[in-house]
Motif scaffolding. Structure first.
Motif, PDB file in Angstrom:
ATOM      1  N   LEU A 139     -40.213 -55.109  29.507  1.00  0.00           N
ATOM      2  CA  LEU A 139     -41.020 -54.246  29.945  1.00  0.00           C
ATOM      3  C   LEU A 139     -42.162 -54.495  30.199  1.00  0.00           C
ATOM      4  O   LEU A 139     -43.198 -55.033  28.579  1.00  0.00           O
ATOM      5  N   MET A 140     -43.607 -54.997  31.237  1.00  0.00           N
ATOM      6  CA  MET A 140     -43.779 -55.387  31.202  1.00  0.00           C
ATOM      7  C   MET A 140     -45.317 -54.514  31.984  1.00  0.00           C
ATOM      8  O   MET A 140     -44.703 -54.009  33.130  1.00  0.00           O
ATOM      9  N   GLU A 141     -46.302 -54.223  31.523  1.00  0.00           N
ATOM     10  CA  GLU A 141     -47.191 -53.673  32.344  1.00  0.00           C
ATOM     11  C   GLU A 141     -48.935 -54.126  32.812  1.00  0.00           C
ATOM     12  O   GLU A 141     -49.372 -54.830  31.279  1.00  0.00           O
ATOM     13  N   ALA A 142     -49.302 -54.335  33.354  1.00  0.00           N
ATOM     14  CA  ALA A 142     -50.557 -54.920  34.399  1.00  0.00           C
ATOM     15  C   ALA A 142     -51.183 -53.862  34.525  1.00  0.00           C
ATOM     16  O   ALA A 142     -51.229 -52.738  35.174  1.00  0.00           O
ATOM     17  N   ARG A 143     -52.403 -54.156  33.834  1.00  0.00           N
ATOM     18  CA  ARG A 143     -53.375 -52.936  34.269  1.00  0.00           C
ATOM     19  C   ARG A 143     -54.725 -53.830  35.349  1.00  0.00           C
ATOM     20  O   ARG A 143     -55.376 -54.754  35.502  1.00  0.00           O
ATOM     21  N   LEU A 144     -54.604 -53.924  36.947  1.00  0.00           N
ATOM     22  CA  LEU A 144     -55.423 -54.256  37.564  1.00  0.00           C
ATOM     23  C   LEU A 144     -56.820 -53.405  37.973  1.00  0.00           C
ATOM     24  O   LEU A 144     -56.662 -52.462  37.446  1.00  0.00           O
ATOM     25  N   GLU A 145     -57.580 -54.052  37.698  1.00  0.00           N
ATOM     26  CA  GLU A 145     -59.078 -54.158  38.112  1.00  0.00           C
ATOM     27  C   GLU A 145     -59.186 -52.305  39.180  1.00  0.00           C
ATOM     28  O   GLU A 145     -58.898 -52.390  40.247  1.00  0.00           O
ATOM     29  N   GLY A 146     -59.344 -51.110  38.422  1.00  0.00           N
ATOM     30  CA  GLY A 146     -59.606 -50.232  39.799  1.00  0.00           C
ATOM     31  C   GLY A 146     -58.478 -49.130  39.671  1.00  0.00           C
ATOM     32  O   GLY A 146     -59.052 -49.414  41.102  1.00  0.00           O
ATOM     33  N   ARG A 147     -57.573 -50.368  39.229  1.00  0.00           N
ATOM     34  CA  ARG A 147     -56.112 -48.968  40.220  1.00  0.00           C
ATOM     35  C   ARG A 147     -55.474 -48.407  38.487  1.00  0.00           C
ATOM     36  O   ARG A 147     -55.512 -48.737  37.735  1.00  0.00           O
ATOM     37  N   GLN A 148     -54.581 -48.299  39.023  1.00  0.00           N
ATOM     38  CA  GLN A 148     -53.018 -47.451  38.755  1.00  0.00           C
ATOM     39  C   GLN A 148     -52.252 -48.683  37.802  1.00  0.00           C
ATOM     40  O   GLN A 148     -52.395 -49.879  38.574  1.00  0.00           O
ATOM     41  N   PRO A 149     -52.181 -48.736  36.395  1.00  0.00           N
ATOM     42  CA  PRO A 149     -51.297 -50.087  35.441  1.00  0.00           C
ATOM     43  C   PRO A 149     -50.365 -50.226  36.613  1.00  0.00           C
ATOM     44  O   PRO A 149     -49.600 -48.655  37.376  1.00  0.00           O
ATOM     45  N   ILE A 150     -49.178 -51.328  36.514  1.00  0.00           N
ATOM     46  CA  ILE A 150     -48.413 -51.514  37.277  1.00  0.00           C
ATOM     47  C   ILE A 150     -47.126 -51.555  36.060  1.00  0.00           C
ATOM     48  O   ILE A 150     -47.716 -52.318  35.649  1.00  0.00           O
ATOM     49  N   ALA A 151     -46.269 -51.260  36.154  1.00  0.00           N
ATOM     50  CA  ALA A 151     -45.057 -51.459  35.444  1.00  0.00           C
ATOM     51  C   ALA A 151     -43.736 -51.876  36.145  1.00  0.00           C
ATOM     52  O   ALA A 151     -43.466 -51.870  36.629  1.00  0.00           O
ATOM     53  N   VAL A 152     -42.887 -53.504  35.044  1.00  0.00           N
ATOM     54  CA  VAL A 152     -41.287 -53.101  35.574  1.00  0.00           C
ATOM     55  C   VAL A 152     -41.034 -53.844  33.891  1.00  0.00           C
ATOM     56  O   VAL A 152     -41.116 -53.591  33.441  1.00  0.00           O
ATOM     57  N   THR A 153     -39.463 -53.702  34.674  1.00  0.00           N
ATOM     58  CA  THR A 153     -38.612 -53.985  33.148  1.00  0.00           C
ATOM     59  C   THR A 153     -37.452 -54.798  33.902  1.00  0.00           C
ATOM     60  O   THR A 153     -37.449 -54.960  34.969  1.00  0.00           O
ATOM     61  N   HIS A 154     -37.065 -55.786  33.652  1.00  0.00           N
ATOM     62  CA  HIS A 154     -36.109 -56.800  33.565  1.00  0.00           C
ATOM     63  C   HIS A 154     -35.022 -56.607  31.984  1.00  0.00           C
ATOM     64  O   HIS A 154     -35.406 -56.790  31.096  1.00  0.00           O
ATOM     65  N   GLN A 155     -33.696 -56.302  32.533  1.00  0.00           N
ATOM     66  CA  GLN A 155     -32.338 -57.003  31.573  1.00  0.00           C
ATOM     67  C   GLN A 155     -31.787 -57.731  31.715  1.00  0.00           C
ATOM     68  O   GLN A 155     -31.254 -57.871  32.603  1.00  0.00           O
ATOM     69  N   ALA A 156     -31.228 -58.657  30.889  1.00  0.00           N
ATOM     70  CA  ALA A 156     -30.852 -59.281  30.720  1.00  0.00           C
ATOM     71  C   ALA A 156     -29.783 -59.973  29.264  1.00  0.00           C
ATOM     72  O   ALA A 156     -30.325 -59.128  28.636  1.00  0.00           O
ATOM     73  N   GLU A 157     -29.090 -61.340  28.979  1.00  0.00           N
ATOM     74  CA  GLU A 157     -28.441 -61.427  28.220  1.00  0.00           C
ATOM     75  C   GLU A 157     -28.728 -62.254  27.079  1.00  0.00           C
ATOM     76  O   GLU A 157     -28.491 -61.622  25.709  1.00  0.00           O
ATOM     77  N   ASN A 158     -30.310 -63.056  27.608  1.00  0.00           N
ATOM     78  CA  ASN A 158     -31.187 -63.261  26.734  1.00  0.00           C
ATOM     79  C   ASN A 158     -32.487 -62.849  26.555  1.00  0.00           C
ATOM     80  O   ASN A 158     -32.458 -62.674  27.920  1.00  0.00           O
TER      81      ASN A 158
END
Length: 104
Positions: free
Chosen positions: A59-78
């Motif tokens: 799971l990655m969450e990026a904080r952009l200047e002056g914006r709400q955080p953006i979160a994405v997730t990815h599942q894999a076998e490794n």
């Protein structure tokens, strides 16, 4: 751009792996560094005791200047595939978000 790596108790959070993740993120998101203040990464093994397909999660969450955080997730076998999938998704979302801002 600050990058913080967090792992669950089932993942060895050794320094070499953390550095590889940071290098991968910096390489992909470097062109957005003026807009991204921080990226938090959470890596986990969903069912470490049983094993299985696609049980590594990033799971990655990026904080952009002056914006709400953006979160994405990815599942894999490794772990490498989970991190790469998440960073690719994050790049697309940031491109889309910043592109919409430029169009205003």
């Amino acid at each position: 751009m600050q990058i913080q790596i967090n792992t669950d108790r089932n993942i060895e959070g050794h320094e070499e792996f953390s550095q590889q993740v940071k290098t991968k993120i910096e390489g992909v998101l470097n062109r957005f560094s003026a807009h991204v203040t921080r990226v938090e990464v959470h890596i986990s093994d969903e069912n470490s005791d049983k094993g299985g397909i696609n049980d590594k999660r990033c799971l990655m969450e990026a904080r952009l200047e002056g914006r709400q955080p953006i979160a994405v997730t990815h599942q894999a076998e490794n772990l490498d595939a989970a991190v790469q999938g998440a960073v690719d998704k994050l790049k697309k979302v940031i491109e889309s978000t910043l592109g919409k801002l430029d169009n205003r």
